[in-house]
Design a protein around this motif. Structure first.
Motif, mmCIF file in Angstrom:
data_model
loop_
_atom_site.group_PDB
_atom_site.id
_atom_site.type_symbol
_atom_site.label_atom_id
_atom_site.label_comp_id
_atom_site.label_asym_id
_atom_site.label_seq_id
_atom_site.Cartn_x
_atom_site.Cartn_y
_atom_site.Cartn_z
ATOM 1 N N THR A 12 -8.657 2.907 -6.420
ATOM 2 C CA THR A 12 -8.281 2.699 -5.006
ATOM 3 C C THR A 12 -7.271 3.676 -4.398
ATOM 4 O O THR A 12 -7.516 4.240 -3.331
ATOM 5 C CB THR A 12 -7.751 1.242 -4.785
ATOM 6 O OG1 THR A 12 -8.642 0.356 -5.438
ATOM 7 C CG2 THR A 12 -7.644 0.877 -3.329
ATOM 8 N N ARG A 58 -13.310 -2.844 0.554
ATOM 9 C CA ARG A 58 -12.316 -3.829 0.992
ATOM 10 C C ARG A 58 -10.933 -3.499 0.454
ATOM 11 O O ARG A 58 -9.923 -3.678 1.135
ATOM 12 C CB ARG A 58 -12.721 -5.231 0.520
ATOM 13 C CG ARG A 58 -13.900 -5.802 1.243
ATOM 14 C CD ARG A 58 -13.959 -7.304 1.065
ATOM 15 N NE ARG A 58 -14.129 -7.692 -0.323
ATOM 16 C CZ ARG A 58 -15.280 -8.126 -0.837
ATOM 17 N NH1 ARG A 58 -16.354 -8.206 -0.088
ATOM 18 N NH2 ARG A 58 -15.352 -8.492 -2.090
ATOM 19 N N ASP A 59 -10.884 -3.037 -0.798
ATOM 20 C CA ASP A 59 -9.586 -2.691 -1.387
ATOM 21 C C ASP A 59 -8.929 -1.555 -0.619
ATOM 22 O O ASP A 59 -7.731 -1.584 -0.336
ATOM 23 C CB ASP A 59 -9.759 -2.271 -2.853
ATOM 24 C CG ASP A 59 -9.983 -3.473 -3.767
ATOM 25 O OD1 ASP A 59 -9.804 -4.607 -3.293
ATOM 26 O OD2 ASP A 59 -10.328 -3.271 -4.950
ATOM 27 N N GLY A 84 -7.800 -2.817 2.946
ATOM 28 C CA GLY A 84 -6.602 -3.651 2.916
ATOM 29 C C GLY A 84 -5.345 -2.809 2.752
ATOM 30 O O GLY A 84 -4.372 -2.949 3.502
ATOM 31 N N ARG A 85 -5.385 -1.919 1.771
ATOM 32 C CA ARG A 85 -4.188 -1.100 1.515
ATOM 33 C C ARG A 85 -3.925 -0.153 2.686
ATOM 34 O O ARG A 85 -2.783 0.032 3.100
ATOM 35 C CB ARG A 85 -4.361 -0.282 0.233
ATOM 36 C CG ARG A 85 -4.307 -1.119 -1.025
ATOM 37 C CD ARG A 85 -4.060 -0.272 -2.262
ATOM 38 N NE ARG A 85 -2.648 -0.032 -2.444
ATOM 39 C CZ ARG A 85 -1.972 -0.277 -3.567
ATOM 40 N NH1 ARG A 85 -2.577 -0.748 -4.626
ATOM 41 N NH2 ARG A 85 -0.684 -0.037 -3.641
ATOM 42 N N VAL A 114 -2.439 -1.841 5.848
ATOM 43 C CA VAL A 114 -1.007 -2.142 5.675
ATOM 44 C C VAL A 114 -0.197 -0.848 5.780
ATOM 45 O O VAL A 114 0.810 -0.785 6.474
ATOM 46 C CB VAL A 114 -0.762 -2.817 4.308
ATOM 47 C CG1 VAL A 114 0.739 -2.873 3.989
ATOM 48 C CG2 VAL A 114 -1.360 -4.222 4.301
ATOM 49 N N ARG A 115 -0.685 0.193 5.117
ATOM 50 C CA ARG A 115 0.077 1.437 5.085
ATOM 51 C C ARG A 115 0.249 2.041 6.470
ATOM 52 O O ARG A 115 1.322 2.495 6.841
ATOM 53 C CB ARG A 115 -0.638 2.439 4.171
ATOM 54 C CG ARG A 115 0.304 3.512 3.677
ATOM 55 C CD ARG A 115 -0.404 4.513 2.809
ATOM 56 N NE ARG A 115 -0.491 4.099 1.411
ATOM 57 C CZ ARG A 115 -1.000 4.901 0.463
ATOM 58 N NH1 ARG A 115 -1.450 6.101 0.778
ATOM 59 N NH2 ARG A 115 -1.045 4.489 -0.783
ATOM 60 N N ALA A 137 1.677 6.089 -5.429
ATOM 61 C CA ALA A 137 1.696 4.623 -5.568
ATOM 62 C C ALA A 137 1.105 4.224 -6.922
ATOM 63 O O ALA A 137 0.177 4.861 -7.411
ATOM 64 C CB ALA A 137 0.904 3.985 -4.426
ATOM 65 N N ALA A 138 1.665 3.159 -7.504
ATOM 66 C CA ALA A 138 1.180 2.691 -8.805
ATOM 67 C C ALA A 138 -0.295 2.319 -8.694
ATOM 68 O O ALA A 138 -0.719 1.728 -7.708
ATOM 69 C CB ALA A 138 1.996 1.485 -9.258
ATOM 70 N N ALA A 179 -5.359 -6.652 -2.061
ATOM 71 C CA ALA A 179 -5.060 -5.228 -1.862
ATOM 72 C C ALA A 179 -3.917 -5.053 -0.863
ATOM 73 O O ALA A 179 -3.049 -4.189 -1.042
ATOM 74 C CB ALA A 179 -6.305 -4.491 -1.361
ATOM 75 N N MET A 180 -3.899 -5.879 0.164
ATOM 76 C CA MET A 180 -2.826 -5.779 1.164
ATOM 77 C C MET A 180 -1.476 -6.107 0.523
ATOM 78 O O MET A 180 -0.466 -5.452 0.793
ATOM 79 C CB MET A 180 -3.100 -6.736 2.334
ATOM 80 C CG MET A 180 -4.351 -6.378 3.110
ATOM 81 S SD MET A 180 -4.690 -7.547 4.450
ATOM 82 C CE MET A 180 -3.856 -6.743 5.808
ATOM 83 N N ALA A 202 -0.666 -5.741 -2.649
ATOM 84 C CA ALA A 202 -0.286 -4.645 -3.556
ATOM 85 C C ALA A 202 0.383 -3.523 -2.769
ATOM 86 O O ALA A 202 1.400 -2.973 -3.199
ATOM 87 C CB ALA A 202 -1.511 -4.135 -4.302
ATOM 88 N N GLU A 203 -0.161 -3.218 -1.614
ATOM 89 C CA GLU A 203 0.420 -2.139 -0.808
ATOM 90 C C GLU A 203 1.814 -2.541 -0.300
ATOM 91 O O GLU A 203 2.753 -1.753 -0.376
ATOM 92 C CB GLU A 203 -0.511 -1.803 0.358
ATOM 93 C CG GLU A 203 -0.072 -0.616 1.209
ATOM 94 C CD GLU A 203 -0.163 0.737 0.503
ATOM 95 O OE1 GLU A 203 -0.992 0.881 -0.428
ATOM 96 O OE2 GLU A 203 0.606 1.652 0.872
ATOM 97 N N HIS A 204 1.948 -3.771 0.183
ATOM 98 C CA HIS A 204 3.256 -4.246 0.648
ATOM 99 C C HIS A 204 4.301 -4.200 -0.463
ATOM 100 O O HIS A 204 5.447 -3.834 -0.249
ATOM 101 C CB HIS A 204 3.163 -5.701 1.122
ATOM 102 C CG HIS A 204 2.779 -5.852 2.566
ATOM 103 N ND1 HIS A 204 3.557 -5.365 3.594
ATOM 104 C CD2 HIS A 204 1.719 -6.448 3.149
ATOM 105 C CE1 HIS A 204 2.974 -5.662 4.748
ATOM 106 N NE2 HIS A 204 1.852 -6.308 4.507
ATOM 107 N N GLY A 222 4.182 -2.548 -3.359
ATOM 108 C CA GLY A 222 4.261 -1.339 -4.176
ATOM 109 C C GLY A 222 3.793 -1.584 -5.608
ATOM 110 O O GLY A 222 4.174 -0.887 -6.535
ATOM 111 N N TYR A 223 2.966 -2.616 -5.798
ATOM 112 C CA TYR A 223 2.432 -2.932 -7.130
ATOM 113 C C TYR A 223 1.088 -2.232 -7.331
ATOM 114 O O TYR A 223 0.379 -1.924 -6.370
ATOM 115 C CB TYR A 223 2.173 -4.432 -7.273
ATOM 116 C CG TYR A 223 3.382 -5.338 -7.383
ATOM 117 C CD1 TYR A 223 4.680 -4.873 -7.144
ATOM 118 C CD2 TYR A 223 3.210 -6.678 -7.718
ATOM 119 C CE1 TYR A 223 5.771 -5.735 -7.248
ATOM 120 C CE2 TYR A 223 4.293 -7.548 -7.812
ATOM 121 C CZ TYR A 223 5.569 -7.068 -7.571
ATOM 122 O OH TYR A 223 6.629 -7.931 -7.660
#
Ligand SMILES: Cc1cc2nc3c(=O)[nH]c(=O)nc-3n(C[C@H](O)[C@H](O)[C@H](O)COP(=O)(O)OP(=O)(O)OC[C@H]3O[C@@H](n4cnc5c(N)ncnc54)[C@H](O)[C@@H]3O)c2cc1C
Ligand SMILES: Nc1ncnc2c1ncn2[C@@H]1O[C@H](COP(=O)(O)O)[C@@H](O)[C@H]1O
Lengths: 323, 258
Positions: A71, A99-100, A103-104, A107-108, A180-181, B131-132, B134-136, B138-139
């Motif tokens: 991702t 979707r992954d 979502g990320r 947010v970003r 990012a991890a 996923a949201m 994880a981004e928030h 930082g995981y």
């Protein structure tokens, strides 16, 4: 460089061989109805770039990606593309991978997110999305309060197709890794594909089997009827749980949603969670030996009978017609 | 090891599910509500690890109206050690963006090593919350896992992805989502139900979390229209007396389907 006005950024899903996934044509088709499609291909081959152009991308941005990392590399590339193109919307496939990323990324970049949409349109205020909810019982529209929306598009839901672009602008994107991890991912054990059989998502005909088939061996009957009709193969959760067929074929609430021209349910009771994934089919046929099975409530043509008696006769009659 | 499990109350899919045609929100009075089955399975993943690893802390977290207390208690009865329930009038009709922000803020307070969610909820079928989060936070993230092995500092699993299965390794802290291929949750027994009454259940508001629901702060997705589709009607139903297949072929031919 300058990008087209009203750009719509489309993230192309890339399959393990580097090709553009089958969702590409509908994504670019949807984009073309609301603006100028700009595709982003991460970790794809030349064939994927060509496929994006053939599906209507005026500009194709490419980035190397890293398939061994889940991702994050794709999100990093999408972020770079978004900042560069400044599109009116971002369209992504509503696949697991898509979707992954959606979502990320939402947010970003602090963008509004609309998921599993079955259509997109544009009004004076911008791009809006259509959703089919509670198993197709309701249709809703959504819009972002402001800014460009990130939208995931249900596979197989959009019929619009864009004209092929003969000489697209192809540009390699420079991506700065976010660091990012991320999870590390191994090789994908691809499911052996029967090349001649259509894919379930977006199929115009589907033949599904349930627990009534009784065993993995006897489930072959479902595949035989599917082949006689040129249909994709689906299943109920009970059939998946019993190991007759992999999860990817599950139709319903927690599986795939299909809206084919023809849906044939064999040995499926028609639990509400199954109906949620198929009741928007144009024509539904059901064969079940229990006359009270709820599948008959939604069937256009129901047969109270034994699948092991009726289906072989049906296949024979269909084959006879072809001659 | 501290594990947060995200449990969600949803309308029971076995019953009638309705949207309010005025507001576009779920009509919670229309039918029964249940803990989403997939989130009970997520809880089971945490509990089966805790069984083997004493000292594991399992916290269930839910963002839901005040009426969902019984569902939150159920997660305690199944076996979570404590629960966090985020309730706020301003969260009515929250979109994915606000939901993720709120859940992330609640998780941040607990600093868990691992967050386990379901892959898809049966009402929203969004499948993007993990996923949201994880981004928030930082995981690292690994979604759609059909097998999970929690280890020291990392987790391994099988991801049931779009093109097939693949092995994944995630460094902790991480957010994972699991599929319905994983086992069903244990049933709450009498002892569990009694014990649940004494377990800590923390109720938090937006103010407690320092999150603002102000629509001017960030873009939101709003529903602009809702329409109900007419229900399907049943068609012809025949009983097989030897010629059902022939009649079906006739029906298909008339409808230009063969
Ligand atoms: C949260 C949740 C999500 C779910 N998601 C899904 C989902 O995505 N998809 C899904 O399908 N289910 C889903 N389910 C499960 C659903 O409730 C049902 O259990 C499931 O659909 C039943 O599958 P079935 O119809 O194959 O099995 P059964 O209900 O066991 O029905 C088998 C049918 O076969 C008939 N039959 C038996 N032998 C014959 C024969 N020889 N000839 C003709 N008919 C025969 C029987 O009369 C019976 O009606 C979900 C459940 C929950 C709680
Ligand atoms: N309001 C909520 N409270 C707690 N967990 C949630 C909530 N919404 C979503 N989740 C979690 O996120 C998963 C995926 O949900 P979704 O992205 O809504 O399909 C669910 O299975 C839950 O574990």
């Amino acid at each position: 460089m300058a990008y087209p006005e009203k750009s719509i950024l489309v993230l192309v899903d890339v399959d393990p061989s580097g090709d553009a996934a089958s969702s590409t044509a509908a994504l670019l088709g949807a984009a073309s109805t609301i603006g100028a499609p700009v595709a982003l291909v991460v970790g794809g081959s030349q064939a994927a770039t060509d496929a994006a152009a053939a599906a209507g991308a005026q500009v194709v941005l490419t980035a190397a990606g890293d398939a061994s990392s889940l991702t994050v590399p794709v999100v990093d590339a999408l972020q770079a593309a978004y900042r560069q193109v400044q599109p009116d919307a971002v369209l992504i496939s509503n696949s697991i991978a898509g979707r992954d990323v959606a979502g990320r990324f939402a947010v970003r970049e602090k963008l509004a997110l609309a998921v599993d949409v079955v259509g997109v349109s544009r009004d004076d205020e911008g791009v809006t999305a259509q959703h089919s909810v509670y198993g197709g019982s309701y249709l809703t529209d959504s819009a972002p309060t402001f800014g460009a929306p990130v939208i995931t598009v249900r596979q197989g839901a959009v019929d619009a197709r864009a004209e092929a672009v003969a000489s697209p602008v192809v540009e390699e994107l420079s991506v700065t890794a976010s660091g990012a991890a991320a999870a590390t991912a191994g090789e994908i054990a691809a499911e052996a594909k029967t090349s001649s059989r259509p894919e379930l998502r977006g199929a115009t005909r589907v033949v599904s089997g349930g627990r009534g088939l009784g065993s993995k061996e006897k489930f072959v009957l479902v595949e035989q009827l599917a082949d006689a009709l040129g249909a994709a193969v689906g299943a109920s959760r009970a059939a998946v749980d019993a190991g007759y067929i992999p999860y990817a074929h599950q139709v319903g609430q927690t599986g795939v949603s299909v809206s084919p021209q023809l849906y044939v349910a064999l040995g499926i009771s028609g639990a509400i969670q199954h109906r949620a994934g198929m009741q928007t089919a144009k024509t539904i046929v059901a064969i079940n030996k229990d006359g009270d099975a709820p599948i008959f409530d939604v069937a256009d043509f129901g047969i109270v009978g034994d699948v092991f008696t009726v289906v072989p006769q049906l296949i024979e009659a269909l084959e006879a017609r072809k001659k | 090891m501290k594990i947060y499990v995200l449990v969600k109350e949803v309308p029971d899919t076995y019953g009638d599910r309705k949207l309010d045609l005025e507001t576009g929100l779920a009509d919670r009075a229309a039918g029964e509500v249940v803990l989403d089955e997939i989130t009970e399975r997520a809880l089971e993943v945490a509990l089966s690890y805790a069984d083997k690893n004493p000292g594991t802390e399992v916290v269930s977290l839910s963002m839901a109206p005040a009426s969902a207390t019984a569902s939150v208690r159920r997660s305690l009865a199944i076996g979570a050690g404590s629960a966090v329930h985020v309730v706020d009038e301003e969260l009515r009709g929250a979109d994915l963006t606000l939901t993720a922000e709120v859940l992330a803020a609640a998780i941040r307070r607990g600093e868990p090593d691992l967050v386990i969610t379901g892959n898809l909820s049966t009402d929203g079928v969004g499948g993007v919350i993990p996923a949201m989060l994880a981004e928030h936070l930082g995981y690292a993230q690994a979604t759609a896992l059909s097998a999970v092995e929690i280890g020291e500092g990392q987790l391994t699993g099988t991801r049931a992805g779009d093109a097939g299965a693949q092995d994944v390794t995630v460094p902790l802290p991480a957010v994972i989502s699991i599929t319905e291929a994983l086992p069903d949750a244990r049933f709450p027994n009498f002892k569990g139900i009694m014990a649940a009454k004494k377990k800590p259940l923390e109720v938090l508001s937006l103010a407690d979390l320092g999150v603002s629901a102000d629509p001017a702060v960030a873009p939101r997705t709003i529903m602009t229209s809702v329409a109900e589709k007419p229900a399907r009607a049943a068609g012809v139903k025949i009983t097989d007396e030897g010629d059902a297949a022939a009649q079906l072929v006739e029906f298909l031919a008339q409808n230009r389907l063969v």
